[in-house]
Design a protein around this motif. Structure first.
Motif, PDB file in Angstrom:
ATOM      1  N   THR A 147      51.516  41.782  37.922  1.00 19.41           N
ATOM      2  CA  THR A 147      52.668  41.662  37.031  1.00 19.41           C
ATOM      3  C   THR A 147      52.148  41.547  35.613  1.00 19.41           C
ATOM      4  OG1 THR A 147      53.951  40.510  38.738  1.00 19.41           O
ATOM      5  CG2 THR A 147      54.713  40.307  36.455  1.00 19.41           C
ATOM      6  N   ALA A 148      52.500  42.486  34.758  1.00 20.47           N
ATOM      7  CA  ALA A 148      52.030  42.476  33.375  1.00 20.47           C
ATOM      8  C   ALA A 148      52.815  41.461  32.556  1.00 20.47           C
ATOM      9  CB  ALA A 148      52.173  43.863  32.752  1.00 20.47           C
ATOM     10  N   PRO A 149      52.135  40.622  31.763  1.00 19.05           N
ATOM     11  CA  PRO A 149      52.849  39.668  30.906  1.00 19.05           C
ATOM     12  C   PRO A 149      53.812  40.391  29.971  1.00 19.05           C
ATOM     13  CG  PRO A 149      50.497  39.174  30.959  1.00 19.05           C
ATOM     14  CD  PRO A 149      50.675  40.508  31.613  1.00 19.05           C
ATOM     15  N   THR A 150      54.937  39.759  29.671  1.00 14.84           N
ATOM     16  CA  THR A 150      55.911  40.402  28.780  1.00 14.84           C
ATOM     17  C   THR A 150      55.481  40.346  27.325  1.00 14.84           C
ATOM     18  OG1 THR A 150      57.167  38.331  28.728  1.00 14.84           O
ATOM     19  CG2 THR A 150      57.847  40.007  30.338  1.00 14.84           C
ATOM     20  N   ASN A 151      54.591  39.415  26.992  1.00 14.46           N
ATOM     21  CA  ASN A 151      54.069  39.319  25.625  1.00 14.46           C
ATOM     22  C   ASN A 151      52.859  40.241  25.492  1.00 14.46           C
ATOM     23  OD1 ASN A 151      53.037  38.677  23.133  1.00 14.46           O
ATOM     24  ND2 ASN A 151      52.860  36.483  23.504  1.00 14.46           N
ATOM     25  N   PRO A 152      52.938  41.293  24.657  1.00 15.44           N
ATOM     26  CA  PRO A 152      51.814  42.224  24.540  1.00 15.44           C
ATOM     27  C   PRO A 152      50.491  41.546  24.176  1.00 15.44           C
ATOM     28  CG  PRO A 152      53.753  43.147  23.493  1.00 15.44           C
ATOM     29  CD  PRO A 152      54.093  41.729  23.845  1.00 15.44           C
ATOM     30  N   ALA A 153      50.544  40.474  23.397  1.00 16.10           N
ATOM     31  CA  ALA A 153      49.324  39.793  22.976  1.00 16.10           C
ATOM     32  C   ALA A 153      48.608  39.128  24.151  1.00 16.10           C
ATOM     33  CB  ALA A 153      49.640  38.758  21.900  1.00 16.10           C
ATOM     34  N   GLU A 154      49.311  38.912  25.263  1.00 16.48           N
ATOM     35  CA  GLU A 154      48.726  38.275  26.440  1.00 16.48           C
ATOM     36  C   GLU A 154      48.317  39.280  27.505  1.00 16.48           C
ATOM     37  OE1 GLU A 154      51.609  35.499  27.806  1.00 16.48           O
ATOM     38  OE2 GLU A 154      51.476  34.216  26.018  1.00 16.48           O
ATOM     39  N   GLN A 155      48.532  40.552  27.253  1.00 18.69           N
ATOM     40  CA  GLN A 155      48.219  41.569  28.242  1.00 18.69           C
ATOM     41  C   GLN A 155      46.730  41.923  28.227  1.00 18.69           C
ATOM     42  OE1 GLN A 155      50.937  44.668  27.109  1.00 18.69           O
ATOM     43  NE2 GLN A 155      52.720  43.600  27.933  1.00 18.69           N
ATOM     44  N   HIS A 156      46.237  42.425  29.359  1.00 18.65           N
ATOM     45  CA  HIS A 156      44.835  42.781  29.515  1.00 18.65           C
ATOM     46  C   HIS A 156      44.683  44.285  29.719  1.00 18.65           C
ATOM     47  CE1 HIS A 156      43.541  38.590  30.117  1.00 18.65           C
ATOM     48  NE2 HIS A 156      44.622  38.446  30.867  1.00 18.65           N
ATOM     49  N   ASP A 157      43.552  44.810  29.263  1.00 20.18           N
ATOM     50  CA  ASP A 157      43.111  46.141  29.668  1.00 20.18           C
ATOM     51  C   ASP A 157      42.198  45.924  30.873  1.00 20.18           C
ATOM     52  OD1 ASP A 157      40.867  48.635  28.199  1.00 20.18           O
ATOM     53  OD2 ASP A 157      42.153  48.700  29.953  1.00 20.18           O
ATOM     54  N   ILE A 158      42.647  46.295  32.054  1.00 19.51           N
ATOM     55  CA  ILE A 158      41.909  45.990  33.276  1.00 19.51           C
ATOM     56  C   ILE A 158      41.016  47.151  33.684  1.00 19.51           C
ATOM     57  CG2 ILE A 158      42.093  45.360  35.710  1.00 19.51           C
ATOM     58  CD1 ILE A 158      44.793  44.107  35.102  1.00 19.51           C
ATOM     59  N   LEU A 159      39.731  46.851  33.899  1.00 23.04           N
ATOM     60  CA  LEU A 159      38.791  47.800  34.479  1.00 23.04           C
ATOM     61  C   LEU A 159      38.632  47.466  35.954  1.00 23.04           C
ATOM     62  CD1 LEU A 159      36.023  47.893  31.717  1.00 23.04           C
ATOM     63  CD2 LEU A 159      37.523  49.775  32.355  1.00 23.04           C
ATOM     64  N   PHE A 160      38.677  48.489  36.806  1.00 18.99           N
ATOM     65  CA  PHE A 160      38.624  48.259  38.251  1.00 18.99           C
ATOM     66  C   PHE A 160      37.706  49.282  38.897  1.00 18.99           C
ATOM     67  CE2 PHE A 160      40.041  48.756  42.609  1.00 18.99           C
ATOM     68  CZ  PHE A 160      40.300  47.452  43.021  1.00 18.99           C
ATOM     69  N   ALA A 161      36.920  48.837  39.883  1.00 18.02           N
ATOM     70  CA  ALA A 161      36.050  49.726  40.653  1.00 18.02           C
ATOM     71  C   ALA A 161      36.160  49.365  42.119  1.00 18.02           C
ATOM     72  CB  ALA A 161      34.602  49.601  40.184  1.00 18.02           C
ATOM     73  N   SER A 162      36.052  50.360  43.004  1.00 14.71           N
ATOM     74  CA  SER A 162      36.154  50.069  44.427  1.00 14.71           C
ATOM     75  C   SER A 162      35.490  51.158  45.248  1.00 14.71           C
ATOM     76  CB  SER A 162      37.628  49.942  44.846  1.00 14.71           C
ATOM     77  OG  SER A 162      38.315  51.164  44.622  1.00 14.71           O
ATOM     78  N   SER A 163      35.165  50.803  46.492  1.00 14.39           N
ATOM     79  CA  SER A 163      34.686  51.769  47.474  1.00 14.39           C
ATOM     80  C   SER A 163      35.403  51.484  48.778  1.00 14.39           C
ATOM     81  CB  SER A 163      33.167  51.646  47.674  1.00 14.39           C
ATOM     82  OG  SER A 163      32.837  50.381  48.201  1.00 14.39           O
ATOM     83  N   ASP A 164      35.962  52.518  49.423  1.00 19.24           N
ATOM     84  CA  ASP A 164      36.747  52.297  50.627  1.00 19.24           C
ATOM     85  C   ASP A 164      36.041  52.764  51.895  1.00 19.24           C
ATOM     86  OD1 ASP A 164      36.937  54.974  49.905  1.00 19.24           O
ATOM     87  OD2 ASP A 164      38.902  55.214  50.848  1.00 19.24           O
ATOM     88  N   ILE A 165      34.814  53.242  51.781  1.00 20.41           N
ATOM     89  CA  ILE A 165      34.049  53.667  52.945  1.00 20.41           C
ATOM     90  C   ILE A 165      33.067  52.563  53.314  1.00 20.41           C
ATOM     91  CG2 ILE A 165      32.459  55.378  53.876  1.00 20.41           C
ATOM     92  CD1 ILE A 165      33.617  57.391  51.927  1.00 20.41           C
ATOM     93  N   PRO A 166      33.219  51.937  54.494  1.00 26.23           N
ATOM     94  CA  PRO A 166      32.293  50.865  54.890  1.00 26.23           C
ATOM     95  C   PRO A 166      30.851  51.379  54.950  1.00 26.23           C
ATOM     96  CG  PRO A 166      34.241  50.869  56.280  1.00 26.23           C
ATOM     97  CD  PRO A 166      34.295  52.133  55.468  1.00 26.23           C
ATOM     98  N   ILE A 167      29.963  50.636  54.346  1.00 24.47           N
ATOM     99  CA  ILE A 167      28.563  51.047  54.301  1.00 24.47           C
ATOM    100  C   ILE A 167      27.660  49.861  54.613  1.00 24.47           C
ATOM    101  CG2 ILE A 167      28.858  52.965  52.673  1.00 24.47           C
ATOM    102  CD1 ILE A 167      28.105  51.081  50.420  1.00 24.47           C
ATOM    103  N   ASN A 168      26.432  50.184  55.027  1.00 18.06           N
ATOM    104  CA  ASN A 168      25.401  49.178  55.231  1.00 18.06           C
ATOM    105  C   ASN A 168      24.055  49.844  54.947  1.00 18.06           C
ATOM    106  OD1 ASN A 168      23.506  47.297  56.129  1.00 18.06           O
ATOM    107  ND2 ASN A 168      24.897  46.516  57.695  1.00 18.06           N
ATOM    108  N   TYR A 169      23.454  49.472  53.825  1.00 19.05           N
ATOM    109  CA  TYR A 169      22.190  50.071  53.399  1.00 19.05           C
ATOM    110  C   TYR A 169      21.000  49.172  53.747  1.00 19.05           C
ATOM    111  CZ  TYR A 169      25.055  53.294  50.587  1.00 19.05           C
ATOM    112  OH  TYR A 169      25.949  54.249  50.169  1.00 19.05           O
ATOM    113  N   SER A 170      21.135  48.375  54.793  1.00 18.74           N
ATOM    114  CA  SER A 170      20.057  47.445  55.132  1.00 18.74           C
ATOM    115  C   SER A 170      18.761  48.164  55.502  1.00 18.74           C
ATOM    116  CB  SER A 170      20.482  46.537  56.282  1.00 18.74           C
ATOM    117  OG  SER A 170      20.833  47.303  57.422  1.00 18.74           O
ATOM    118  N   THR A 171      18.883  49.396  56.021  1.00 20.28           N
ATOM    119  CA  THR A 171      17.680  50.140  56.394  1.00 20.28           C
ATOM    120  C   THR A 171      17.163  51.026  55.274  1.00 20.28           C
ATOM    121  OG1 THR A 171      19.025  51.927  57.324  1.00 20.28           O
ATOM    122  CG2 THR A 171      18.361  50.152  58.815  1.00 20.28           C
TER     123      THR A 171
END
Length: 314
Positions: A147-171
């Motif tokens: 939910t974005a704050p109604t006051n523009p001065a309180e709003q954020h520019d959000i950076l987001f990163a994700s990966s949806d493929i399960p991985i395991n690089y233990s080897t």
């Protein structure tokens, strides 16, 4: 138990390591071999200027001092579907050390056996009204809510990163998890066809103020409010007001960072003058895209029904 191995030092990468613990819900016992460290590379997509297509130079990870990291742990069931277990890494603040390297509060290592991880991260680390899912039915069905704050001065520019493929690089301990950060909100600013010191404010009435965010969906439907047929009960409306300086200019603090959306058909835009009068425009079915700065240009010298919304360029 936790293994007290020192994390590796890798140039220009985040070092995050995770170890197995003796939790009752785990289907496998931890391996006694030395755990393998998890390392990351980071990248940020450019935000574009809707009016001109210019890139905005706020995209380097060196502009970010810290980000939040989560890693859901998944186990593949007999039917070959992944089952969510818990967060192997949860609410972890990743910050830069004095040497410029990304560091965590403790070392983490890859889980053992057939267990796998997905990842998501975001900045800034503290975001009001940003809801993290406590469970997911599948790696590609993780849903956030904002939910974005109604006051523009309180709003954020959000950076987001994700990966949806399960991985395991233990080897393959030298292999890194890629975190590609992107701006997930719509930047909106208001301009007029001339400078009007008599304008006090502009209000976007009854546009979308909150929405579910589904990072693994295809563009442009990562937010439920980007769909013209949105029937999601979690989407709610709000009104946003930007205040103009007495000289008719709009301060940067009044540039909005709001939910990407196709505005509802009955949304309006209201211009308030310092003498108390107002002028209202129709503002339905306007598009605000993520990773773009959209300029809403209001023409007061012309008799038109709607303001002009510039189309973002990639």
């Amino acid at each position: 138990m936790r293994f007290n191995y020192n994390p590796l030092s890798i140039l220009l990468c985040i070092l995050i390591c995770s170890c197995s613990t003796d939790r009752e819900e785990e289907p496998e016992a931890p391996d006694t071999a030395q755990p393998s460290a998890i390392s990351f590379t980071t990248e940020v997509e450019f935000m574009t200027e809707a009016a001109s297509g210019r890139s905005i130079d706020i995209n380097s990870m060196y502009d970010v001092d810290m980000f939040k990291l989560y890693a859901p742990l998944w186990v593949k069931s007999y039917d070959e579907k992944y089952r969510f277990m818990y967060y192997e890494i949860e609410n972890e603040d990743v910050s830069r050390g004095s040497d410029g390297e990304w560091t965590t509060s403790q070392p983490y290592y890859w889980p053992t056996g057939s267990r796998s991880l997905t990842f998501f991260a975001y900045a800034p680390t503290e975001i009001a009204e940003w809801e993290i899912p406590t469970h997911a039915s599948a790696p590609d069905s993780v849903v956030f809510h904002y939910t974005a704050p109604t006051n523009p001065a309180e709003q954020h520019d959000i950076l987001f990163a994700s990966s949806d493929i399960p991985i395991n690089y233990s080897t393959t301990p030298t292999k890194r998890v890629e975190l590609k950060f992107a701006h997930i909100l719509a930047r909106v600013k208001v301009e007029f066809d001339s400078v009007y010191p008599e304008v006090a404010s502009v209000t976007f009435r009854d546009i979308w103020g909150s929405s579910d965010f589904m990072p693994f969906k295809e563009e442009p439907y990562k937010w439920t409010t980007e769909d013209a047929n949105n029937q999601n009960e979690n989407s709610t409306r709000a009104s946003y007001t930007v205040q103009f300086n007495e000289d008719g200019t709009l301060p940067e603090s009044q540039h909005m960072n709001i939910i990407p959306q196709l505005t509802p058909g009955d949304a309006t835009l209201e211009v308030a003058f310092r003498d108390g009068s107002t002028r209202t425009f129709k503002f339905g079915y306007k598009t605000f895209l993520s990773r773009a700065v959209t300029v809403v240009k209001v023409h007061l010298k012309k008799t038109i029904e709607t303001p002009v919304v510039s189309s973002p360029h990639s």
